[in-house]
Design an enzyme around this catalytic site. Sequence first.
Site, PDB file in Angstrom:
ATOM      1  N   ASP A  12     -29.874  10.121 -40.502  1.00 23.28           N
ATOM      2  CA  ASP A  12     -30.950  11.093 -40.745  1.00 23.28           C
ATOM      3  C   ASP A  12     -30.865  11.593 -42.192  1.00 23.28           C
ATOM      4  O   ASP A  12     -30.638  12.764 -42.437  1.00 23.28           O
ATOM      5  CB  ASP A  12     -30.864  12.273 -39.749  1.00 23.28           C
ATOM      6  CG  ASP A  12     -29.553  13.038 -39.835  1.00 23.28           C
ATOM      7  OD1 ASP A  12     -28.563  12.487 -40.365  1.00 23.28           O
ATOM      8  OD2 ASP A  12     -29.511  14.206 -39.390  1.00 23.28           O
ATOM      9  N   ASP A  17     -25.614  11.444 -45.556  1.00 23.80           N
ATOM     10  CA  ASP A  17     -26.000  10.140 -44.979  1.00 23.80           C
ATOM     11  C   ASP A  17     -26.280   9.143 -46.107  1.00 23.80           C
ATOM     12  O   ASP A  17     -25.894   7.967 -46.014  1.00 23.80           O
ATOM     13  CB  ASP A  17     -27.296  10.271 -44.169  1.00 23.80           C
ATOM     14  CG  ASP A  17     -27.189  11.258 -43.027  1.00 23.80           C
ATOM     15  OD1 ASP A  17     -26.989  10.851 -41.892  1.00 23.80           O
ATOM     16  OD2 ASP A  17     -27.303  12.472 -43.314  1.00 23.80           O
ATOM     17  N   ASN A  41     -31.600  16.070 -39.748  1.00 23.66           N
ATOM     18  CA  ASN A  41     -31.665  16.914 -40.936  1.00 23.66           C
ATOM     19  C   ASN A  41     -33.106  17.289 -41.271  1.00 23.66           C
ATOM     20  O   ASN A  41     -33.363  18.348 -41.845  1.00 23.66           O
ATOM     21  CB  ASN A  41     -31.016  16.202 -42.129  1.00 23.66           C
ATOM     22  CG  ASN A  41     -29.507  16.191 -42.020  1.00 23.66           C
ATOM     23  OD1 ASN A  41     -28.910  17.138 -41.504  1.00 23.66           O
ATOM     24  ND2 ASN A  41     -28.882  15.125 -42.500  1.00 23.66           N
ATOM     25  N   THR A 126     -24.668   8.466 -38.100  1.00 25.78           N
ATOM     26  CA  THR A 126     -24.327   9.635 -38.917  1.00 25.78           C
ATOM     27  C   THR A 126     -25.349  10.752 -38.686  1.00 25.78           C
ATOM     28  O   THR A 126     -25.497  11.643 -39.520  1.00 25.78           O
ATOM     29  CB  THR A 126     -24.257   9.265 -40.419  1.00 25.78           C
ATOM     30  OG1 THR A 126     -25.540   8.774 -40.825  1.00 25.78           O
ATOM     31  CG2 THR A 126     -23.193   8.226 -40.692  1.00 25.78           C
ATOM     32  N   PHE A 167     -23.358  20.038 -35.637  1.00 29.75           N
ATOM     33  CA  PHE A 167     -24.807  19.782 -35.649  1.00 29.75           C
ATOM     34  C   PHE A 167     -25.216  18.483 -34.937  1.00 29.75           C
ATOM     35  O   PHE A 167     -26.070  18.504 -34.046  1.00 29.75           O
ATOM     36  CB  PHE A 167     -25.301  19.771 -37.109  1.00 29.75           C
ATOM     37  CG  PHE A 167     -26.776  19.545 -37.260  1.00 29.75           C
ATOM     38  CD1 PHE A 167     -27.692  20.542 -36.953  1.00 29.75           C
ATOM     39  CD2 PHE A 167     -27.270  18.336 -37.723  1.00 29.75           C
ATOM     40  CE1 PHE A 167     -29.053  20.344 -37.094  1.00 29.75           C
ATOM     41  CE2 PHE A 167     -28.628  18.122 -37.874  1.00 29.75           C
ATOM     42  CZ  PHE A 167     -29.527  19.133 -37.560  1.00 29.75           C
ATOM     43  N   ASN A 168     -24.641  17.345 -35.336  1.00 33.10           N
ATOM     44  CA  ASN A 168     -25.113  16.063 -34.779  1.00 33.10           C
ATOM     45  C   ASN A 168     -24.965  16.009 -33.258  1.00 33.10           C
ATOM     46  O   ASN A 168     -25.809  15.435 -32.569  1.00 33.10           O
ATOM     47  CB  ASN A 168     -24.337  14.880 -35.384  1.00 33.10           C
ATOM     48  CG  ASN A 168     -24.700  14.635 -36.831  1.00 33.10           C
ATOM     49  OD1 ASN A 168     -25.738  15.098 -37.309  1.00 33.10           O
ATOM     50  ND2 ASN A 168     -23.843  13.922 -37.545  1.00 33.10           N
ATOM     51  N   HIS A 241     -19.540  14.828 -45.102  1.00 34.35           N
ATOM     52  CA  HIS A 241     -19.281  14.497 -43.695  1.00 34.35           C
ATOM     53  C   HIS A 241     -19.447  13.000 -43.418  1.00 34.35           C
ATOM     54  O   HIS A 241     -18.513  12.327 -42.983  1.00 34.35           O
ATOM     55  CB  HIS A 241     -20.280  15.236 -42.805  1.00 34.35           C
ATOM     56  CG  HIS A 241     -20.292  16.718 -42.942  1.00 34.35           C
ATOM     57  ND1 HIS A 241     -19.283  17.515 -42.475  1.00 34.35           N
ATOM     58  CD2 HIS A 241     -21.222  17.562 -43.465  1.00 34.35           C
ATOM     59  CE1 HIS A 241     -19.591  18.779 -42.689  1.00 34.35           C
ATOM     60  NE2 HIS A 241     -20.744  18.838 -43.294  1.00 34.35           N
ATOM     61  N   ASP A 242     -20.663  12.512 -43.616  1.00 34.04           N
ATOM     62  CA  ASP A 242     -21.001  11.170 -43.120  1.00 34.04           C
ATOM     63  C   ASP A 242     -20.237  10.033 -43.809  1.00 34.04           C
ATOM     64  O   ASP A 242     -19.905   9.034 -43.154  1.00 34.04           O
ATOM     65  CB  ASP A 242     -22.517  10.943 -43.241  1.00 34.04           C
ATOM     66  CG  ASP A 242     -23.290  11.910 -42.344  1.00 34.04           C
ATOM     67  OD1 ASP A 242     -22.720  12.390 -41.348  1.00 34.04           O
ATOM     68  OD2 ASP A 242     -24.466  12.191 -42.654  1.00 34.04           O
TER      69      ASP A 242
HETATM   70  C1  BDR Z   1     -23.741  16.571 -40.006  1.00 35.02           C
HETATM   71  O1  BDR Z   1     -24.961  17.307 -39.940  1.00 35.02           O
HETATM   72  C2  BDR Z   1     -25.857  16.858 -40.918  1.00 35.02           C
HETATM   73  O2  BDR Z   1     -26.484  17.948 -41.526  1.00 35.02           O
HETATM   74  C3  BDR Z   1     -25.060  16.041 -41.887  1.00 35.02           C
HETATM   75  O3  BDR Z   1     -25.840  14.993 -42.429  1.00 35.02           O
HETATM   76  C4  BDR Z   1     -23.928  15.510 -41.048  1.00 35.02           C
HETATM   77  O4  BDR Z   1     -24.276  14.288 -40.427  1.00 35.02           O
HETATM   78  C5  BDR Z   1     -22.617  17.544 -40.268  1.00 35.02           C
HETATM   79  O5  BDR Z   1     -22.530  18.498 -39.248  1.00 35.02           O
HETATM   80 CA    CA Z   2     -26.226  13.052 -41.077  1.00 38.39          CA
END
Ligand code: BDR
Ligand code: CA
Length: 315
Positions: A12, A17, A41, A126, A167-168, A241-242
């Site tokens: 996303d 990402d 996102n 991701t 979040f994911n 993160h990703d």
């Molecule tokens: C994840 O949430 C998204 O905002 C980022 O791209 C990442 O995949 C982190 O919590």
């Molecule tokens: Ca992401």
Amino acid sequence: MSEKRRLIIDCDPGHDDAVAVIMAARNPKFELLGITTVRGNQTVDKVTTNALNLCQYLDIDVPVCKGMTRPMVREGPPVEERLHGETGLDGPVFPPLTKKLDPRHGVDFIIETLLASDRPVTLVPTGALTNIGMAIRKEPKILPKIEEIVLMGGSYQHGNVTPAAEFNILVDAEAAHIVFSCGRPVAMMGLDITRQVLCHPGIVDRMRQVKTKAGKLFVELMEYFSMTQKRVFGWEGGPLHDPTTMAYLIDPDCIETREMNVQIDITGGPSHGRTNCDFFGLLKEAPKNAKVAIGINVERFWDIVEESLKMYDPL
Ligand code: BDR
Ligand code: CA
């Protein structure tokens, strides 16, 4: 050299990402089969445009397929505009878009590509796990074709949207439940390690020295992302993160993992979306269904990012 590992990135984009895609597309260890997109996102239309722009700008010649517009069961949190902006990839300005969207739905692309492949494929989600969950439910025959699911999501400690949830996973906890219980190998790169790779100004300056198109794009992405991360969370740099998924695939020694039982909270209560990780192995009978990242070699991580940026055309 051994056979290249086949990958599908399900994402996303999203600043982090985008860096994960950059790290995968030119790496000689991988054969990137395609990119699928999912709401997270930003809306799925916006993140799909971002994926197309990214591929066009960096000459990444793979199909981009639009996936799910909504989670499988319930509405998750709103799109992450606070961190990724109105487009989902604010910061860089791309040339007019000419790369065409592949007409296949993301879920069908995953199914068709796995079934057609003569050897297993690694899925790298991701974003929210909606496309992967849907693909598994729609065509369970894909399961033996999944080599591993290397995902960014969850945490064995704290969340980043609620006290419990990342979040994911929170965006589509039911889809995450399907993925973690599907019986195929799962590697989980959670907030526990991704919060250790903050792209602070010193790192941005280091990558500025990489005079490639990818280096330039990285700097533009991170200047924006660091600003919003500071505003929202007070971090001195954006957590990448990703890209930890790609670091794990490029050099498994960079990331320490531990096999454990992971169950997704889909109860709808205050811990909805939590990845309940049996860190201490308390559930003796429960299957160890995931390798959970518990440590990261931060220096090695930044070296891998830099090496990846250098693989692109000079400016
Ligand atoms: C994840 O949430 C998204 O905002 C980022 O791209 C990442 O995949 C982190 O919590
Ligand atoms: Ca992401």
